[in-house]
Design a protein around this motif. Structure first.
Motif, PDB file in Angstrom:
ATOM      1  N   PHE A  12       0.756  -1.223   0.019  1.00 28.39           N
ATOM      2  CA  PHE A  12      -0.043  -0.045   0.063  1.00 28.39           C
ATOM      3  C   PHE A  12       0.711   1.264   0.037  1.00 28.39           C
ATOM      4  O   PHE A  12       1.844   1.319   0.748  1.00 28.39           O
ATOM      5  N   CYS A  13       0.602   2.011  -0.763  1.00 27.77           N
ATOM      6  CA  CYS A  13       1.112   3.508  -0.800  1.00 27.77           C
ATOM      7  C   CYS A  13       0.058   4.515  -1.078  1.00 27.77           C
ATOM      8  O   CYS A  13      -0.702   4.483  -1.851  1.00 27.77           O
ATOM      9  N   GLY A  14       0.126   5.421  -0.306  1.00 27.66           N
ATOM     10  CA  GLY A  14      -0.652   6.790  -0.220  1.00 27.66           C
ATOM     11  C   GLY A  14      -0.161   7.838   0.233  1.00 27.66           C
ATOM     12  O   GLY A  14       1.030   7.989   1.114  1.00 27.66           O
ATOM     13  N   ASP A  15      -0.917   9.053   0.445  1.00 24.36           N
ATOM     14  CA  ASP A  15      -0.481  10.318   1.071  1.00 24.36           C
ATOM     15  C   ASP A  15      -1.836  11.195   1.482  1.00 24.36           C
ATOM     16  O   ASP A  15      -2.825  10.868   1.092  1.00 24.36           O
ATOM     17  N   HIS A  16      -1.418  11.992   2.207  1.00 27.03           N
ATOM     18  CA  HIS A  16      -2.364  13.029   2.601  1.00 27.03           C
ATOM     19  C   HIS A  16      -1.655  14.421   2.723  1.00 27.03           C
ATOM     20  O   HIS A  16      -0.862  14.862   3.343  1.00 27.03           O
TER      21      HIS A  16
END
Length: 131
Positions: free
Chosen positions: A93-97
């Protein structure tokens, strides 16, 4: 250009999807829910899509093992909670905010990030940027 909704609707057996750019709209993201065999999703979108448009797809695509939405949406508590509930096989999983979301649904708390990482402790990679 073929709309994502059309691709998803005509390819229910789709197992992997990688898209980049501005060709994806809210209807297309929600149409991914008609692809229950989807195992890998990698998106980079300009502009970012609202997190709410990913919820239906994440709830329906229970076979997802790899998700990369870094640059596609802002992670929220609601989005990570949906993944905890509906993607038991998540390995990558790879994500950002970026903080671009406004309102209660746009919150990403340290507690939810910790719970997400603990839930998927056996995953190969869990990367959440800007926390």
């Amino acid at each position: 250009e073929v709309p994502l909704a059309e691709i998803a609707g005509s390819c229910p057996g789709l197992r992997a999807l990688a898209l980049r750019g501005s060709i994806v709209d809210a209807t297309g993201l929600e149409a991914l829910s008609s692809c229950p065999q989807l195992e890998a999703l990698r998106l980079s979108l300009v502009p970012r899509a609202a997190p709410v448009h990913f919820l239906r797809a994440f709830a329906s695509c229970k076979r997802l093992r790899a998700i990369d939405v870094h640059g596609a949406t802002d992670l929220t508590d609601q989005l990570l909670g949906c993944l905890i509930l509906h993607t038991p096989s998540l390995e990558d999983f790879c994500g950002d905010h970026s903080g671009g979301c406004v309102g209660n649904s746009g919150i990403l708390s340290f507690q939810m990030v910790a719970a997400f990482k603990a839930h998927f402790a056996g995953a190969r990679r869990i990367f959440i940027e800007n926390m």
